[in-house]
Scaffold this motif. Structure first.
Motif, mmCIF file in Angstrom:
data_model
loop_
_atom_site.group_PDB
_atom_site.id
_atom_site.type_symbol
_atom_site.label_atom_id
_atom_site.label_comp_id
_atom_site.label_asym_id
_atom_site.label_seq_id
_atom_site.Cartn_x
_atom_site.Cartn_y
_atom_site.Cartn_z
ATOM 1 N N ALA A 46 0.878 -1.306 0.021
ATOM 2 C CA ALA A 46 0.032 -0.061 -0.027
ATOM 3 C C ALA A 46 1.086 1.256 -0.010
ATOM 4 N N CYS A 47 0.473 2.304 -0.521
ATOM 5 C CA CYS A 47 1.024 3.451 -0.563
ATOM 6 C C CYS A 47 -0.018 4.859 -0.694
ATOM 7 N N GLY A 48 0.433 6.047 -0.483
ATOM 8 C CA GLY A 48 -0.330 7.114 -0.444
ATOM 9 C C GLY A 48 0.557 8.257 0.246
ATOM 10 N N ASN A 49 0.055 9.620 0.105
ATOM 11 C CA ASN A 49 0.749 10.586 0.757
ATOM 12 C C ASN A 49 -0.429 11.443 1.764
ATOM 13 N N GLY A 50 0.385 11.836 2.791
ATOM 14 C CA GLY A 50 -0.470 12.568 3.780
ATOM 15 C C GLY A 50 -1.273 11.709 4.519
ATOM 16 N N PHE A 115 16.672 7.941 -1.012
ATOM 17 C CA PHE A 115 16.360 7.736 -2.262
ATOM 18 C C PHE A 115 16.076 9.168 -2.651
ATOM 19 N N ALA A 116 15.146 9.891 -1.972
ATOM 20 C CA ALA A 116 14.729 11.336 -2.337
ATOM 21 C C ALA A 116 15.783 12.226 -2.488
ATOM 22 N N ASN A 117 16.872 12.026 -1.597
ATOM 23 C CA ASN A 117 18.004 13.023 -1.356
ATOM 24 C C ASN A 117 18.871 12.692 -2.724
ATOM 25 N N ASP A 118 19.059 11.394 -2.761
ATOM 26 C CA ASP A 118 20.317 10.828 -3.875
ATOM 27 C C ASP A 118 19.817 10.788 -5.214
ATOM 28 N N GLN A 119 18.406 10.688 -5.541
ATOM 29 C CA GLN A 119 18.024 10.144 -6.866
ATOM 30 C C GLN A 119 16.837 11.238 -7.111
ATOM 31 N N ALA A 120 15.570 10.757 -6.873
ATOM 32 C CA ALA A 120 14.395 11.429 -7.257
ATOM 33 C C ALA A 120 13.270 11.152 -6.296
ATOM 34 N N PRO A 121 12.881 12.223 -5.528
ATOM 35 C CA PRO A 121 11.794 11.698 -4.547
ATOM 36 C C PRO A 121 10.586 11.232 -4.850
ATOM 37 N N ASP A 122 10.269 11.704 -6.417
ATOM 38 C CA ASP A 122 8.823 11.099 -6.654
ATOM 39 C C ASP A 122 8.831 9.812 -7.326
ATOM 40 N N LEU A 123 10.118 9.325 -7.192
ATOM 41 C CA LEU A 123 10.380 7.717 -7.776
ATOM 42 C C LEU A 123 10.363 6.888 -6.367
ATOM 43 N N SER A 124 10.273 7.262 -5.289
ATOM 44 C CA SER A 124 10.577 6.222 -4.237
ATOM 45 C C SER A 124 9.603 5.265 -3.923
ATOM 46 N N PHE A 125 8.513 5.129 -4.199
ATOM 47 C CA PHE A 125 7.837 4.151 -4.256
ATOM 48 C C PHE A 125 7.946 3.184 -5.398
ATOM 49 N N ALA A 126 8.104 3.780 -6.597
ATOM 50 C CA ALA A 126 8.705 3.036 -7.748
ATOM 51 C C ALA A 126 9.772 2.229 -7.465
ATOM 52 N N GLN A 127 10.867 2.918 -6.771
ATOM 53 C CA GLN A 127 12.048 1.973 -6.599
ATOM 54 C C GLN A 127 11.633 0.912 -5.501
ATOM 55 N N GLN A 128 10.772 1.220 -4.719
ATOM 56 C CA GLN A 128 10.515 0.081 -3.534
ATOM 57 C C GLN A 128 9.630 -1.037 -4.409
ATOM 58 N N ILE A 142 -3.390 5.048 -3.126
ATOM 59 C CA ILE A 142 -4.261 5.903 -2.568
ATOM 60 C C ILE A 142 -3.975 7.386 -2.945
ATOM 61 N N SER A 143 -4.854 8.050 -3.593
ATOM 62 C CA SER A 143 -4.638 9.454 -4.167
ATOM 63 C C SER A 143 -6.005 9.929 -4.140
ATOM 64 N N THR A 144 -6.287 10.973 -3.294
ATOM 65 C CA THR A 144 -7.408 11.620 -3.397
ATOM 66 C C THR A 144 -7.715 12.367 -4.803
ATOM 67 N N SER A 145 -6.777 12.866 -5.279
ATOM 68 C CA SER A 145 -7.083 13.631 -6.660
ATOM 69 C C SER A 145 -6.731 12.610 -7.569
ATOM 70 N N GLY A 146 -6.177 11.520 -7.561
ATOM 71 C CA GLY A 146 -5.878 10.799 -8.803
ATOM 72 C C GLY A 146 -4.689 11.387 -9.514
ATOM 73 N N ASN A 147 -4.019 12.093 -8.967
ATOM 74 C CA ASN A 147 -2.838 12.883 -9.736
ATOM 75 C C ASN A 147 -1.447 12.928 -8.916
ATOM 76 N N SER A 148 -1.423 12.246 -7.988
ATOM 77 C CA SER A 148 -0.086 12.195 -7.166
ATOM 78 C C SER A 148 0.912 11.753 -8.026
ATOM 79 N N THR A 149 1.941 12.211 -8.638
ATOM 80 C CA THR A 149 3.111 11.798 -9.064
ATOM 81 C C THR A 149 3.771 10.524 -8.726
#
Length: 218
Positions: A46-50, A115-128, A142-149
């Motif tokens: 599972a994943c999501g923000n906030g 990973f956010a510091n060394d590579q790309a923060p928006d790819l941390s879930f993808a990396q996992q 989970i994304s309330t907007s459906g747009n979370s990168t």
């Protein structure tokens, strides 16, 4: 094929939250995807923000221990415990519960920050997902907007890895819906973030109840 009693979890949810009737088909589809995955010996991620990150953690908590049912361990597990740790076997059998394997990608603090510091923060879930997603697993994104990168990238990596996907979004579904990024997209009928989250909670509680009933119910 899932049990009729498992499908009743959807019926009961809609009885209590009639607004969710518009999601009935997708709710049933999500139950089937999750149960099919568990039946084949896979796990849920599972994943999501906030607030949605908290929801991801909440889902894991309901799946990894008893929720509504006791989930007693079977005789095979008891026999192994008595062989390996006989002094603790009674205590283990009294307190440990059957688990539906689940993990959250939001609580990997060291990995996510590195990973956010060394590579790309928006790819941390993808990396996992790249590292631990197995074909046949299920990603609940989970994304309330459906747009979370970062969630969108996780869904895309899930496709690469052969991981089934269930998305929880708001009414429009955002890019997740418009780009058909999820195998099942549950778009709860509201546009306001906090109200979307209020509907997400009973939805994922239902998914956990359904899975528990499928494998630990009568």
């Amino acid at each position: 094929m899932i049990k009729e009693s498992t499908k009743q979890a959807v019926t009961e949810l809609i009885r209590r939250y009639p607004a969710l009737s518009v999601c009935e088909k997708d709710l049933l589809a999500a139950v089937e995807v999750i149960c099919d995955s568990y039946r084949a010996g896979h796990k849920l991620i599972a994943c999501g923000n906030g607030g949605s990150a908290s929801d991801a953690e909440h889902i894991v908590g309901e799946l990894m221990k008893g929720f509504l049912l006791p989930r007693k361990l079977g005789s095979d597990m008891e026999a192994k415990m008595r062989e390996v740790c006989p002094d603790e076997a009674d205590y283990f059998m009294e307190n440990l519960q059957g688990a539906l394997p689940a993990m959250s990608m939001v609580n990997q603090v060291a990995l996510n920050t590195a990973f956010a510091n060394d590579q790309a923060p928006d790819l941390s879930f993808a990396q996992q997902l790249l590292g631990m997603g197995d074909a046949g697993d299920v990603l609940v994104a989970i994304s309330t907007s459906g747009n979370s990168t970062n969630v969108i990238y996780a869904l895309q990596m899930a496709k690469v890895k052969g991981v089934k996907t269930v998305a929880l979004t708001g009414k429009s579904g955002g890019k997740i819906k418009s780009r058909n990024l999820a195998d099942v997209c549950i778009c709860v009928p509201d546009d306001e973030t906090f109200r979307i989250q209020e509907l997400h909670l009973p939805v994922y509680h239902m998914l956990c109840i359904a899975a528990e009933n499928e494998f630990f119910g009568e």
